[in-house]
Motif scaffolding. Sequence first.
Motif, short mmCIF file in Angstrom:
data_model
loop_
_atom_site.label_atom_id
_atom_site.label_comp_id
_atom_site.label_asym_id
_atom_site.label_seq_id
_atom_site.Cartn_x
_atom_site.Cartn_y
_atom_site.Cartn_z
N LEU A 56 9.01 2.08 -10.44
CA LEU A 56 8.13 2.06 -11.62
C LEU A 56 6.65 2.33 -11.34
CD1 LEU A 56 9.68 -0.99 -13.55
CD2 LEU A 56 10.38 1.39 -13.59
N GLN A 57 6.41 3.21 -10.36
CA GLN A 57 5.00 3.54 -10.06
C GLN A 57 4.30 4.16 -11.27
OE1 GLN A 57 7.61 4.23 -8.10
NE2 GLN A 57 7.09 4.18 -5.94
N GLY A 58 5.05 4.89 -12.10
CA GLY A 58 4.44 5.49 -13.29
C GLY A 58 4.08 4.44 -14.32
N GLY A 75 -7.43 10.35 -6.67
CA GLY A 75 -6.02 10.70 -6.58
C GLY A 75 -5.86 12.18 -6.34
N THR A 76 -4.61 12.65 -6.46
CA THR A 76 -4.35 14.08 -6.31
C THR A 76 -3.90 14.63 -7.67
OG1 THR A 76 -2.11 13.65 -5.50
CG2 THR A 76 -3.83 13.94 -3.85
N ALA A 77 -2.67 14.29 -8.09
CA ALA A 77 -2.20 14.80 -9.39
C ALA A 77 -3.09 14.31 -10.54
CB ALA A 77 -0.76 14.37 -9.62
N ALA A 119 7.06 2.95 9.96
CA ALA A 119 7.18 2.13 8.75
C ALA A 119 7.81 2.91 7.59
CB ALA A 119 5.81 1.58 8.33
N ARG A 120 7.44 4.19 7.44
CA ARG A 120 8.07 5.04 6.41
C ARG A 120 8.19 6.46 6.99
NH1 ARG A 120 5.93 4.53 0.40
NH2 ARG A 120 8.08 5.13 -0.05
N PRO A 121 9.32 7.14 6.72
CA PRO A 121 9.54 8.41 7.41
C PRO A 121 9.08 9.68 6.69
CG PRO A 121 11.56 7.73 6.33
CD PRO A 121 10.52 6.68 6.02
N VAL A 146 0.89 -1.15 0.00
CA VAL A 146 0.00 0.00 0.00
C VAL A 146 0.93 1.20 0.00
CG1 VAL A 146 -0.27 -0.05 2.53
CG2 VAL A 146 -1.92 1.18 1.15
N ARG A 147 0.65 2.17 -0.85
CA ARG A 147 1.63 3.26 -1.02
C ARG A 147 0.91 4.52 -1.48
NH1 ARG A 147 0.84 4.27 -5.59
NH2 ARG A 147 2.21 6.08 -5.53
N GLY A 148 1.71 5.63 -1.52
CA GLY A 148 1.12 6.93 -1.82
C GLY A 148 0.73 7.54 -0.49
N ALA A 149 1.07 8.84 -0.32
CA ALA A 149 0.92 9.48 0.99
C ALA A 149 -0.50 9.32 1.58
CB ALA A 149 1.33 10.94 0.89
N PRO A 150 -1.57 9.69 0.86
CA PRO A 150 -2.89 9.57 1.49
C PRO A 150 -3.25 8.11 1.82
CG PRO A 150 -2.98 11.05 -0.39
CD PRO A 150 -1.65 10.37 -0.45
N GLY A 197 2.22 14.81 -7.44
CA GLY A 197 1.71 14.73 -6.07
C GLY A 197 2.76 15.23 -5.09
N CYS A 198 2.56 14.95 -3.83
CA CYS A 198 3.54 15.35 -2.82
C CYS A 198 3.41 14.44 -1.60
CB CYS A 198 3.36 16.81 -2.41
SG CYS A 198 1.66 17.28 -2.09
N ASP A 199 4.50 14.35 -0.87
CA ASP A 199 4.53 13.54 0.36
C ASP A 199 4.64 14.40 1.61
OD1 ASP A 199 5.66 11.66 -1.90
OD2 ASP A 199 4.82 10.42 -0.30
N ARG A 200 5.25 15.57 1.45
CA ARG A 200 5.31 16.53 2.56
C ARG A 200 5.71 17.89 1.97
NH1 ARG A 200 6.80 15.65 8.58
NH2 ARG A 200 6.91 13.44 8.05
N LEU A 245 -4.96 5.00 -7.09
CA LEU A 245 -4.32 3.90 -6.35
C LEU A 245 -3.58 4.40 -5.11
CD1 LEU A 245 -3.06 1.89 -9.42
CD2 LEU A 245 -4.74 1.10 -7.73
N ALA A 246 -3.26 5.68 -5.09
CA ALA A 246 -2.52 6.25 -3.96
C ALA A 246 -3.44 6.92 -2.95
CB ALA A 246 -1.50 7.26 -4.48
N THR A 247 -4.75 6.85 -3.22
CA THR A 247 -5.72 7.54 -2.35
C THR A 247 -6.95 6.63 -2.21
OG1 THR A 247 -6.79 8.62 -4.22
CG2 THR A 247 -4.98 9.82 -3.19
N CYS A 306 8.22 17.97 -1.16
CA CYS A 306 8.90 16.69 -1.26
C CYS A 306 7.98 15.69 -1.97
CB CYS A 306 9.21 16.20 0.16
SG CYS A 306 10.04 14.62 0.19
N ASN A 307 8.51 15.03 -2.98
CA ASN A 307 7.74 14.02 -3.71
C ASN A 307 8.72 12.97 -4.23
OD1 ASN A 307 5.21 13.03 -4.81
ND2 ASN A 307 5.94 13.67 -6.82
N LYS A 308 8.20 12.00 -4.95
CA LYS A 308 9.01 10.89 -5.47
C LYS A 308 10.29 11.38 -6.14
CE LYS A 308 8.45 7.46 -5.10
NZ LYS A 308 9.14 6.74 -4.01
N ILE A 309 11.36 10.66 -5.90
CA ILE A 309 12.65 11.01 -6.47
C ILE A 309 12.51 11.23 -7.99
CG2 ILE A 309 13.35 8.56 -6.75
CD1 ILE A 309 15.69 11.39 -5.68
O1 MRU Z 1 7.04 5.67 -2.58
P1 MRU Z 1 5.62 5.96 -2.93
O2 MRU Z 1 5.13 5.20 -4.12
O3 MRU Z 1 4.69 5.85 -1.76
O4 MRU Z 1 5.65 7.50 -3.36
C1 MRU Z 1 4.46 8.12 -3.73
C2 MRU Z 1 4.60 9.52 -4.18
O5 MRU Z 1 5.68 10.07 -4.18
C3 MRU Z 1 3.34 10.24 -4.54
O6 MRU Z 1 3.57 11.17 -5.54
C4 MRU Z 1 2.78 10.95 -3.30
O7 MRU Z 1 2.74 10.09 -2.20
C5 MRU Z 1 1.42 11.50 -3.54
S1 MRU Z 1 0.20 10.24 -3.72
C6 MRU Z 1 -1.30 11.02 -3.92
#
Ligand code: MRU
Length: 355
Positions: free
Chosen positions: A200-202, A173-175, A93-95, A50-54, A240-243, A167-169, A251-254
């Motif tokens: 390879l999330q994209g 989604g956001t973006a 679990a993730r910082p 399970v992944r994606g900030a939300p 999107g963004c993580d913080r 899938l991240a929410t 801050c978002n995916k590398i």
């Molecule tokens: O490592 P992930 O796949 O959890 O990273 C996700 C991202 O970087 C997303 O862009 C971000 O969490 C926003 S998801 C709505």
Amino acid sequence: MNILNYEAVALDDKEKSLVILDQTKLPNEINILHLKTQPEIYHAIYTLQVRGAPAIGIAAGFGVYLAAKNIQAETYDEFFGKFHEAKEYLNSARPTAVNLSWALNRMEKVVIDNRDKNIPEILELLRQECIAIKNDDIEMCRKIGEYGLTLIKDGDGILTHCNAGQLATSKYGTALAPIHLGRERGMNFHVYCDETRPLLQGARLSTFELLADGVDTTLICDNMASQVLKNGWINAVFVGCDRVAANGDACNKIGTSGLAILANYYHVPFYVLGPTSTIDMNIKTGGEIKIEQRKPEEVTEMWYSQRMAPEGVKVFNPAFDVTPHELITGIITEFGIARPPYDESLREIFTKRSK
Ligand code: MRU
């Protein structure tokens, strides 16, 4: 039935397990996991099942509720001590994504604010809170989609990175919310997805959910973004963004910050989309964000039929980067679009939120 008909994260009907769509298996296999124990839930978050900030925030909310149901305690203090321990465990679990601690703090506040109630009553309030966290997310994403749609028109080309989609929410989604919402209204966009090395999330997730929604979708390797922008195919970059820090550093995916530099060079607007639960007003700049470092194998071995780098090579594998606020055209939240200077506009967004 397509991928958009599945929920990325849910509580099962009997409220005994956290149900997730295993994102490590997509797009080849639709595998639903029922997670009951705290180590299983921790593992799912850490390994990006399970992944994606939300989504990780929602999963943690359900996870700590399941933990609370299993607590054996005679007194409130004993209950609170064990609850706090379970909360801290999932929080580790993730910082990077602040939604994880945001959701867990929201759950803990319920326990703190209701210390005068008995434990079954507190459990019922926790149940309501974790369900509310998920329902709020649907509403936030829809609103982000509405604001995002005001920035693009039918037929536009959009470039995105990672997966900040449904899938991240919990929905939209956001973006990718403006794209999905636009589809509901009969609009069409040309979406270019960076494959997003190394996980390879994209390639695996964004293209999968966009194709399922009938979106004209093109997959590119991360190093092709410059050419796509140069060709003039992109009207806006949506990520999107993580913080997000109080000054707008995001801050978002590398790979996101590199994309922002390219978009800036080619004069293409670069938007960050995320709920206010992803904005951390407690930190002044992106420099204060802890960036998750992940295993070297994700770069050297994963996805390949044989190892693609010599044994012993050093690997730098940060999961996220910080885009400086100067490169961001706007930050799209459920309370509107923040524009530079962000220290003022984000404060205004939070004032709106508190009303
Ligand atoms: O490592 P992930 O796949 O959890 O990273 C996700 C991202 O970087 C997303 O862009 C971000 O969490 C926003 S998801 C709505």
